[in-house]
Design a protein around this motif. Structure first.
Motif, short mmCIF file in Angstrom:
data_model
loop_
_atom_site.label_atom_id
_atom_site.label_comp_id
_atom_site.label_asym_id
_atom_site.label_seq_id
_atom_site.Cartn_x
_atom_site.Cartn_y
_atom_site.Cartn_z
N ALA A 1 -7.85 6.47 -3.41
CA ALA A 1 -6.88 5.57 -2.79
C ALA A 1 -7.05 4.17 -3.36
CB ALA A 1 -7.06 5.53 -1.27
N ALA A 2 -5.94 3.49 -3.55
CA ALA A 2 -5.96 2.11 -4.04
C ALA A 2 -4.61 1.47 -3.76
CB ALA A 2 -6.29 2.06 -5.53
N ALA A 3 -4.59 0.17 -3.77
CA ALA A 3 -3.36 -0.59 -3.62
C ALA A 3 -3.57 -1.93 -4.32
CB ALA A 3 -2.99 -0.79 -2.16
N ALA A 4 -2.50 -2.65 -4.52
CA ALA A 4 -2.56 -3.98 -5.12
C ALA A 4 -2.10 -4.98 -4.06
CB ALA A 4 -1.69 -4.06 -6.36
N GLY A 5 -3.00 -5.87 -3.67
CA GLY A 5 -2.76 -6.70 -2.50
C GLY A 5 -1.62 -7.67 -2.60
N GLY A 6 -1.11 -7.93 -3.79
CA GLY A 6 0.00 -8.87 -3.91
C GLY A 6 1.28 -8.38 -3.30
N CYS A 7 1.43 -7.06 -3.16
CA CYS A 7 2.69 -6.52 -2.63
C CYS A 7 2.44 -5.14 -2.05
CB CYS A 7 3.74 -6.46 -3.73
SG CYS A 7 5.40 -6.03 -3.15
N ILE A 8 2.34 -5.05 -0.73
CA ILE A 8 2.09 -3.79 -0.03
C ILE A 8 3.10 -3.64 1.09
CG2 ILE A 8 0.47 -2.47 1.37
CD1 ILE A 8 -1.81 -3.89 -0.02
N LEU A 9 3.90 -2.58 1.01
CA LEU A 9 4.83 -2.24 2.09
C LEU A 9 4.20 -1.12 2.90
CD1 LEU A 9 7.82 -2.79 3.14
CD2 LEU A 9 8.42 -0.68 1.91
N ILE A 10 3.98 -1.36 4.19
CA ILE A 10 3.32 -0.37 5.03
C ILE A 10 4.16 -0.10 6.28
CG2 ILE A 10 1.92 -2.16 6.15
CD1 ILE A 10 -0.32 -0.05 6.41
N LYS A 11 4.24 1.16 6.65
CA LYS A 11 4.93 1.50 7.89
C LYS A 11 4.15 0.92 9.07
CE LYS A 11 7.39 5.81 6.81
NZ LYS A 11 7.47 7.28 7.08
N THR A 12 4.86 0.38 10.02
CA THR A 12 4.21 -0.18 11.20
C THR A 12 3.41 0.89 11.94
OG1 THR A 12 6.03 -1.77 11.40
CG2 THR A 12 4.57 -1.54 13.29
#
Length: 391
Positions: free
Chosen positions: A214-225
């Motif tokens: 798992a990984a993401a890029a913190g500058g742009c993260i769309l997450i379901k509430t």
């Protein structure tokens, strides 16, 4: 007992075998083929509203960039409800006033939250994000967009992110935005930063629900509430310095579906005009990525030496000593290494010859990693915008 040449040849073959595995069996990390569509549409009936979004922007002393980046969000083409929340993280440069002025110029409304003092056990950015997301959750949006104050969003970025999330039923959708690559040092080192990140977290593996990576890029993260609620909110990762990957891991480990890719239209305006600025950016978290482990540090230094630095040295040594086998093995390894770096160089529109410089660039990153550990041992690790965070 093997002589020096035989030992060197053995290491040359080892480096070649490692590169063959990386190219053929490491998630295709080098291809740069995991990218967000630049112009996607959302399938919805006229009776179904577009999903609602709350955008949370933690901002600490961002008065210079915020007029551009905030405007890029206020002028999105997305047809759904978008509410923007700026969390002023104890700025001293008038960040909040700049945010208000920018909103007035576009005739849009935003909410500004003044961050409370940083509690023990939190990093500053995550504390600001937590306050912003708590407020956002009271508005019951379908999605929350976590983005940095230095990110300039392409006009269709919200549309494309939501389309991706809705089409593939994603709990978390993240893009590694295009980092600034204008100065000489940026062209030398920034594409390699993305290349190494993709090697560390092959995007195809991240995007595979059957793979635990798992990984993401913190500058742009769309997450379901609902996904954020399920993991216990931002407080569940409050001590993480690499907060984006920690958030992605929390979502995926609870059964959520995540996606990470590159974007060619949304970019970071954060400048890295010289070597020192890039060095500090890498050294801030490199040792954190190794879990502050001396053993992992030693293994990383040895691995970087074998994978990146040994092949050019082997090529020179083989030519000088007339050792054909060492020359051939090292030359093949350098060729594979160069080819693997070309897609990233092209993505960043840099001169092609920089693909030949990866060994030298990797050597600099190795020194940055060593410095990251040294800073940690001196109690100066994790420094960012006047704060120092230690594990």
């Amino acid at each position: 007992m093997p002589n020096f040449t035989q030992i060197w040849f053995g290491f040359s073959v080892l480096s070649l075998l490692i590169w063959l595995v990386l190219i053929g069996g490491w998630g295709g990390f080098w291809r740069c083929d995991q990218q967000l569509d630049a112009d996607s549409s959302i399938n919805t009936n006229n009776s179904d509203p577009y999903p609602s979004i709350c955008v949370v922007i933690p901002a600490r002393n961002e008065a210079d960039l915020l007029p551009i980046t905030l405007r890029s969000l206020l002028t999105q083409t997305y047809r759904g409800s978008v509410q923007i929340i700026v969390v002023d993280d104890q700025s001293t440069d008038g960040t909040a006033a700049i945010a208000n002025d920018t909103a007035k110029q576009t005739a849009k409304n935003i909410t500004i939250i003044n961050s409370q003092p940083l509690p023990t056990g939190w990093t500053g950015k995550l504390w600001a994000m937590a306050q912003g997301t708590r407020y956002a959750q009271t508005l019951n949006p379908d999605y929350i967009l976590l983005t940095d104050a230095d990110i300039c969003h392409g006009s269709h970025n919200l549309q494309n992110l939501v389309a991706k999330a809705e089409t593939e039923n994603l709990d978390l959708t993240s893009i590694m935005v295009r980092l600034r690559c204008e100065s000489r040092w940026e062209q030398w080192l920034i594409p390699a930063f993305v290349f190494f990140f993709q090697k560390l977290y092959p995007f195809a593996w991240v995007n595979n629900p059957q793979n635990s990576m798992a990984a993401a890029a913190g500058g742009c993260i769309l997450i379901k509430t609902t996904a954020l609620d399920r993991i216990g909110g931002i407080s569940s990762i409050r001590q993480a310095l690499i907060d984006d990957c920690a958030l992605a891991q929390a979502v995926k480990s609870t059964g959520g579906k995540i996606w990470l890719g590159l974007s060619d239209t949304t970019c970071s305006l954060r400048p890295y005009p010289n070597l020192q600025t890039i060095w500090d950016m890498v050294a801030r978290t490199a040792y954190t990525q190794l879990n502050y482990s001396p053993l992992l540090l030693i293994g990383t230094l040895i691995g970087m030496g074998i994978i990146y630095i040994l092949p050019p040295l082997g090529l020179v040594l083989g030519l000088l000593l007339g050792q054909n086998y060492v020359t051939i093995a090292s030359g093949l390894t350098l060729t594979i290494m160069t080819i693997s770096y070309i897609p990233t160089i092209r993505f960043y529109r840099c001169p092609w010859w920089l693909s030949l410089c990866l060994p030298a660039i990797a050597f600099l990153y190795t020194l940055m990693t060593m410095d990251s550990a040294w800073r940690h041992w001196q109690g100066k690790g994790g420094a960012w915008k006047g704060r120092v965070y230690q594990q």
